[in-house]
Design a protein around this motif. Structure first.
Motif, PDB file in Angstrom:
ATOM      1  N   PRO A 122      -5.453  34.193 102.811  1.00  0.00           N
ATOM      2  CA  PRO A 122      -6.129  34.753 103.981  1.00  0.00           C
ATOM      3  C   PRO A 122      -5.691  34.209 105.334  1.00  0.00           C
ATOM      4  CG  PRO A 122      -7.580  33.238 102.819  1.00  0.00           C
ATOM      5  CD  PRO A 122      -6.326  33.338 102.005  1.00  0.00           C
ATOM      6  N   VAL A 123      -4.655  33.396 105.365  1.00  0.00           N
ATOM      7  CA  VAL A 123      -4.070  32.999 106.645  1.00  0.00           C
ATOM      8  C   VAL A 123      -2.569  33.259 106.578  1.00  0.00           C
ATOM      9  CG1 VAL A 123      -5.805  31.254 107.173  1.00  0.00           C
ATOM     10  CG2 VAL A 123      -3.764  30.599 105.906  1.00  0.00           C
ATOM     11  N   ASP A 124      -1.982  33.534 107.723  1.00  0.00           N
ATOM     12  CA  ASP A 124      -0.546  33.794 107.801  1.00  0.00           C
ATOM     13  C   ASP A 124       0.144  32.556 108.361  1.00  0.00           C
ATOM     14  OD1 ASP A 124       1.998  34.748 108.020  1.00  0.00           O
ATOM     15  OD2 ASP A 124       1.555  36.303 109.494  1.00  0.00           O
ATOM     16  N   VAL A 125       0.997  31.938 107.561  1.00  0.00           N
ATOM     17  CA  VAL A 125       1.662  30.712 108.014  1.00  0.00           C
ATOM     18  C   VAL A 125       2.770  31.004 109.003  1.00  0.00           C
ATOM     19  CG1 VAL A 125       1.098  29.463 105.909  1.00  0.00           C
ATOM     20  CG2 VAL A 125       3.250  30.746 106.039  1.00  0.00           C
ATOM     21  N   GLY A 126       3.168  32.259 109.138  1.00  0.00           N
ATOM     22  CA  GLY A 126       4.119  32.640 110.160  1.00  0.00           C
ATOM     23  C   GLY A 126       5.560  32.715 109.686  1.00  0.00           C
ATOM     24  N   ASP A 127       6.337  33.506 110.394  1.00  0.00           N
ATOM     25  CA  ASP A 127       7.743  33.710 110.036  1.00  0.00           C
ATOM     26  C   ASP A 127       8.563  32.430 110.175  1.00  0.00           C
ATOM     27  OD1 ASP A 127       7.278  36.379 109.484  1.00  0.00           O
ATOM     28  OD2 ASP A 127       7.872  37.068 111.492  1.00  0.00           O
ATOM     29  N   ALA A 128       8.237  31.614 111.163  1.00  0.00           N
ATOM     30  CA  ALA A 128       9.020  30.398 111.387  1.00  0.00           C
ATOM     31  C   ALA A 128       8.924  29.464 110.181  1.00  0.00           C
ATOM     32  CB  ALA A 128       8.542  29.687 112.648  1.00  0.00           C
ATOM     33  N   HIS A 129       7.742  29.367 109.591  1.00  0.00           N
ATOM     34  CA  HIS A 129       7.573  28.513 108.411  1.00  0.00           C
ATOM     35  C   HIS A 129       8.368  29.060 107.232  1.00  0.00           C
ATOM     36  CE1 HIS A 129       5.575  25.792 105.596  1.00  0.00           C
ATOM     37  NE2 HIS A 129       5.427  26.838 104.797  1.00  0.00           N
ATOM     38  N   ARG A 130       8.280  30.356 107.028  1.00  0.00           N
ATOM     39  CA  ARG A 130       9.026  30.957 105.912  1.00  0.00           C
ATOM     40  C   ARG A 130      10.532  30.811 106.116  1.00  0.00           C
ATOM     41  NH1 ARG A 130       4.347  34.379 106.166  1.00  0.00           N
ATOM     42  NH2 ARG A 130       5.234  35.607 107.878  1.00  0.00           N
ATOM     43  N   GLU A 131      10.967  30.990 107.343  1.00  0.00           N
ATOM     44  CA  GLU A 131      12.399  30.877 107.606  1.00  0.00           C
ATOM     45  C   GLU A 131      12.889  29.440 107.441  1.00  0.00           C
ATOM     46  OE1 GLU A 131      16.011  32.286 107.900  1.00  0.00           O
ATOM     47  OE2 GLU A 131      14.220  33.559 107.916  1.00  0.00           O
ATOM     48  N   ALA A 132      12.033  28.480 107.736  1.00  0.00           N
ATOM     49  CA  ALA A 132      12.412  27.076 107.522  1.00  0.00           C
ATOM     50  C   ALA A 132      12.651  26.807 106.041  1.00  0.00           C
ATOM     51  CB  ALA A 132      11.328  26.154 108.068  1.00  0.00           C
ATOM     52  N   HIS A 133      11.807  27.378 105.187  1.00  0.00           N
ATOM     53  CA  HIS A 133      12.042  27.279 103.742  1.00  0.00           C
ATOM     54  C   HIS A 133      13.417  27.844 103.380  1.00  0.00           C
ATOM     55  CE1 HIS A 133       8.494  25.696 101.910  1.00  0.00           C
ATOM     56  NE2 HIS A 133       7.692  26.712 102.183  1.00  0.00           N
ATOM     57  N   ALA A 134      13.682  29.071 103.856  1.00  0.00           N
ATOM     58  CA  ALA A 134      14.933  29.744 103.504  1.00  0.00           C
ATOM     59  C   ALA A 134      16.134  28.973 104.036  1.00  0.00           C
ATOM     60  CB  ALA A 134      14.920  31.174 104.042  1.00  0.00           C
ATOM     61  N   ASP A 135      16.027  28.464 105.271  1.00  0.00           N
ATOM     62  CA  ASP A 135      17.128  27.688 105.852  1.00  0.00           C
ATOM     63  C   ASP A 135      17.395  26.428 105.036  1.00  0.00           C
ATOM     64  OD1 ASP A 135      17.443  29.527 107.857  1.00  0.00           O
ATOM     65  OD2 ASP A 135      16.363  28.364 109.381  1.00  0.00           O
ATOM     66  N   ARG A 136      16.340  25.798 104.582  1.00  0.00           N
ATOM     67  CA  ARG A 136      16.512  24.590 103.764  1.00  0.00           C
ATOM     68  C   ARG A 136      17.258  24.926 102.477  1.00  0.00           C
ATOM     69  NH1 ARG A 136      17.227  19.181 102.880  1.00  0.00           N
ATOM     70  NH2 ARG A 136      16.158  18.514 100.967  1.00  0.00           N
ATOM     71  N   ALA A 137      16.873  26.020 101.826  1.00  0.00           N
ATOM     72  CA  ALA A 137      17.539  26.410 100.585  1.00  0.00           C
ATOM     73  C   ALA A 137      19.010  26.737 100.827  1.00  0.00           C
ATOM     74  CB  ALA A 137      16.828  27.605  99.958  1.00  0.00           C
ATOM     75  N   ARG A 138      19.274  27.502 101.868  1.00  0.00           N
ATOM     76  CA  ARG A 138      20.670  27.863 102.165  1.00  0.00           C
ATOM     77  C   ARG A 138      21.489  26.627 102.533  1.00  0.00           C
ATOM     78  NH1 ARG A 138      17.960  31.823 105.492  1.00  0.00           N
ATOM     79  NH2 ARG A 138      17.703  33.789 104.341  1.00  0.00           N
ATOM     80  N   GLY A 139      20.877  25.729 103.279  1.00  0.00           N
ATOM     81  CA  GLY A 139      21.579  24.506 103.660  1.00  0.00           C
ATOM     82  C   GLY A 139      21.941  23.659 102.455  1.00  0.00           C
TER      83      GLY A 139
END
Length: 442
Positions: free
Chosen positions: A60-77
């Motif tokens: 019920p809360v949106d953590v935001g695109d920046a948080h999700r993108e940080a996850h993805a950037d970490r994985a790609r890195g």
């Protein structure tokens, strides 16, 4: 428990979080007996090919695109650290090389799954998977190129343990809407539990200490630390977003404790005569031995008799988890009472042909859809209904007897019982959700 006919495969092994239908094993047939009642296996396959409602887990809360993108950037890195694809000069052991290559593929697939996910819950789950799989790859290369070993992960494990403790220290049961806050805090507690379990279970001086130290075991240890860190990141993001969204902060600890105590007392009173070691006939006034309804009644009876999860979570200080556990137990209680009343009224739940199976499956799907549509508290109800759709899907797999023309009815009773279980729990869910909301003062 045994069915009265054997099964050709180990079928019917289904799970629902804590307390799903569980499978038994078959006995040997009597070769002198007459042919048992059977159903059209091809029709079963057609029936089970139908889909189930798409019900996502509530966040019920949106953590935001920046948080999700940080996850993805970490994985790609992490993936970028390794010179993929590995060759035999870099990782001579073929089995290990294949395992790391598969981890890289799994990380990319998880990133794709996150992009295509239908809900925030599924997106974050996929991103945590991506980080863990990518960490396998990065650590495997560090093992080869830099000489990283298990002991080199100790500082990371210690830091993560400290960060989990710090987060637990600053977290509080704030909120405005009690039901919304309950869902957020339950998600936060689940994520911190994941982080804690992974830290405790995979730290460098515990579970992995007895295993041979090699590229795979060190990479797996690092991956579990990565998954734990990702879970803690998500827990903190959910809590911080909830707190930031509040116009005024209200401490809901007392509301959670009071609601849990009220519901636990109700459950204890209603199940006081239940003993999980007793046969279901001890609480059902009918002979259900040859009916598929025996299996959900038996499972619900056993779960209600042994339900200690509420007290365990409450004693551990997981107040939101204790309350959603009470919600789950209420759905089981109401479902049990529903099925028991139907049996007492003479409903046999007979299976004479494949169309009976189709009817029970339709009833389960319809009950799930109706519960979601009619629930006054869909967030609470989604937690249960999401799990029920998975249960129906797994029953579908069990009932798809490809390559056979007919299947004895005795082989499918337990799996048909899954549909009866799902329908009963779904019917019970809106009422249980309303009871929890009322206990919270809404």
């Amino acid at each position: 428990m045994t069915d009265d006919r054997p099964r050709p495969t180990r079928r019917g092994f289904l799970a629902l979080g804590a307390g799903a239908l569980t499978a038994g094993c078959g006995g040997l047939p009597n070769p002198l007996s007459s042919s048992p009642p059977s159903v059209d296996a091809r029709r079963l396959t057609e029936i089970t090919a139908d889909g189930v409602p798409a019900i996502s887990r509530p966040v019920p809360v949106d953590v935001g695109d920046a948080h999700r993108e940080a996850h993805a950037d970490r994985a790609r890195g992490l993936l970028d650290r390794a010179p993929l694809p590995f060759d035999r000069d870099e990782i001579p052991n073929g089995a290990m090389r294949e395992e790391v290559t598969e981890a890289a593929e799994a990380a990319r697939a998880a990133l794709d799954r996150a992009d295509a996910a239908d809900s925030p819950f599924e997106t974050l789950e996929a991103l945590r998977d991506a980080r863990a799989e990518a960490r396998v790859v990065a650590t495997a290369w560090a093992y080869v190129d830099e000489g990283v070993r298990r002991d080199d992960l100790a500082a990371e494990s210690d830091a993560l343990t400290a960060d989990v403790a710090d987060f637990d220290e600053r977290r509080s049961y704030v909120g405005d809407d009690p039901v919304r806050a309950l869902l957020v805090h339950a998600a936060v507690e689940s994520l911190t539990r994941t982080a804690t379990v992974d830290v405790d279970g995979r730290s460098t001086d515990r579970r992995f200490a007895w295993r041979a130290e090699n590229l795979v075991t060190v990479s797996e240890a690092a991956a579990e630390l990565e998954r734990a860190r990702a879970a803690l990141d998500d827990a903190a993001a959910h809590f911080d977003r909830l707190r930031a969204d509040l116009a005024t902060q209200r401490d809901l600890r007392g509301a959670f404790v009071g609601a849990t105590e009220e519901l636990a007392a109700t459950l204890e009173a209603e199940t006081a005569g239940f003993d999980g070691s007793d046969p279901v006939e001890s609480v059902v006034d009918a002979d259900v031995a040859d009916s598929p309804v025996r299996h959900p009644l038996e499972q619900l009876h056993r779960d209600l008799a042994g339900g200690a999860a509420i007290d365990e979570h409450r004693d551990d200080g997981k107040l939101a988890t204790a309350l959603v556990s009470a919600h789950r137990e209420l759905t089981r209680l109401y479902a049990f009472e529903d099925l028991r009343a139907r049996v007492a009224d003479g409903e046999s739940f007979a299976v004479e042909d494949a169309e009976d199976v189709a009817a029970y499956r339709r009833a389960a799907v319809s009950a799930i859809e109706t519960a979601l549509r009619e629930s006054a508290h869909p967030g609470l109800s989604r937690r249960v209904l999401h799990a029920l759709t998975g249960l129906v899907e797994r029953a579908d797999v069990e009932l798809a007897y490809d390559g056979r023309e007919t299947v004895p009815v005795s082989w499918i009773r337990r799996d048909v019982g899954v549909y009866l279980y799902a329908a009963a729990v779904a019917r019970a869910t809106p009422g249980a959700s309303a009871t929890v909301a009322e206990a919270l003062g809404r």
